[in-house]
Design a protein around this motif. Structure first.
Motif: not given
Length: 233
Positions: A136-137, A142-145, A189-191
């Protein structure tokens, strides 16, 4: 000249990040412990002196013995053309790889949050709490980075693949195996990362490797382990 890769023979583990770079780059190597067994790996480590590896994986190549995944990949990037020539770009790729290393360590701690030497079954309650926080956190952070690092491009840098791209591929593969439900929820969210995964899989060297028997399946002895009780959407 062929390089010798030394890593535990029955798992993908951290060695797979190195294998993918070698396979993608068409670099000749021998996977020595898969050829000769785990005892050969232990014997090789025992006989080495001066600047010895702390643990596998390590690469014996060009008269050098190099350990630590990010260190090995930085060497391969510079020596075998898997990284750009600019020092700024090389440091950027190393930064990405070190961040992947951080995430891999947290992945391992999900199923072994108390003690590495204890069985998973001896720490399941703690693992379930750790997994919830990770899903959840930590994982979205990490993936957003990494998504932001791509910045809408096909590759991380220089309009061509590098070792950091193959490492992101492996990271995505492992997370899909470990958390299939959670990744189905997160991937829209991570295309950029999803598209990068497909591009890496289509590279000729990687495509051939993935179809070969050299690519071991994930299993519950490695870093990325699928325990259904640790997964949730």
């Amino acid at each position: 000249m062929s390089c010798d890769l030394w890593y535990w023979p029955g798992i993908q583990g951290r060695g797979e990040f190195v294998r993918l770079a070698l396979e993608g780059g068409g670099i000749a190597y021998r996977d020595r412990a898969r050829e000769e067994g785990a005892e050969a790996l232990l014997d090789d480590m025992e006989t080495r002196q001066d600047r010895t590896p702390f643990a596998p994986p390590y690469l014996d190549c060009d008269g050098l013995v190099i350990a630590q995944v990010a260190n090995i990949l930085m060497y391969l990037g510079e020596r075998h053309g898997l990284a750009p020539s600019s020092i700024a770009d090389r440091l950027w790729l190393n930064q990405i790889q070190l961040t992947i290393t951080d995430l891999v360590a947290e992945v391992h701690d999900v199923h072994h949050p108390v003690a590495t030497g204890d069985y998973y079954e001896d720490q399941k309650p703690e693992a379930e709490r750790t997994a919830a926080q990770f899903r959840n956190e930590r994982l979205p952070k990490f993936l957003t980075y990494f998504e932001d690092a791509l910045n809408g491009a096909d590759w991380l840098v220089d309009h061509r693949w590098t070792y950091a791209d193959t490492s992101l591929f492996q990271l995505f593969e492992g997370l899909r195996y470990m958390f299939p439900q959670r990744m189905v929820t997160l991937e829209p969210n991570y295309p950029g990362l999803v598209a990068l995964h497909g591009r890496v899989a289509a590279l000729p060297g990687i495509r051939a490797y993935l179809k070969s028997d050299r690519r071991l399946a994930f299993n519950e002895d490695g870093i990325f382990r699928h325990y259904p009780e640790l997964d949730a959407a």
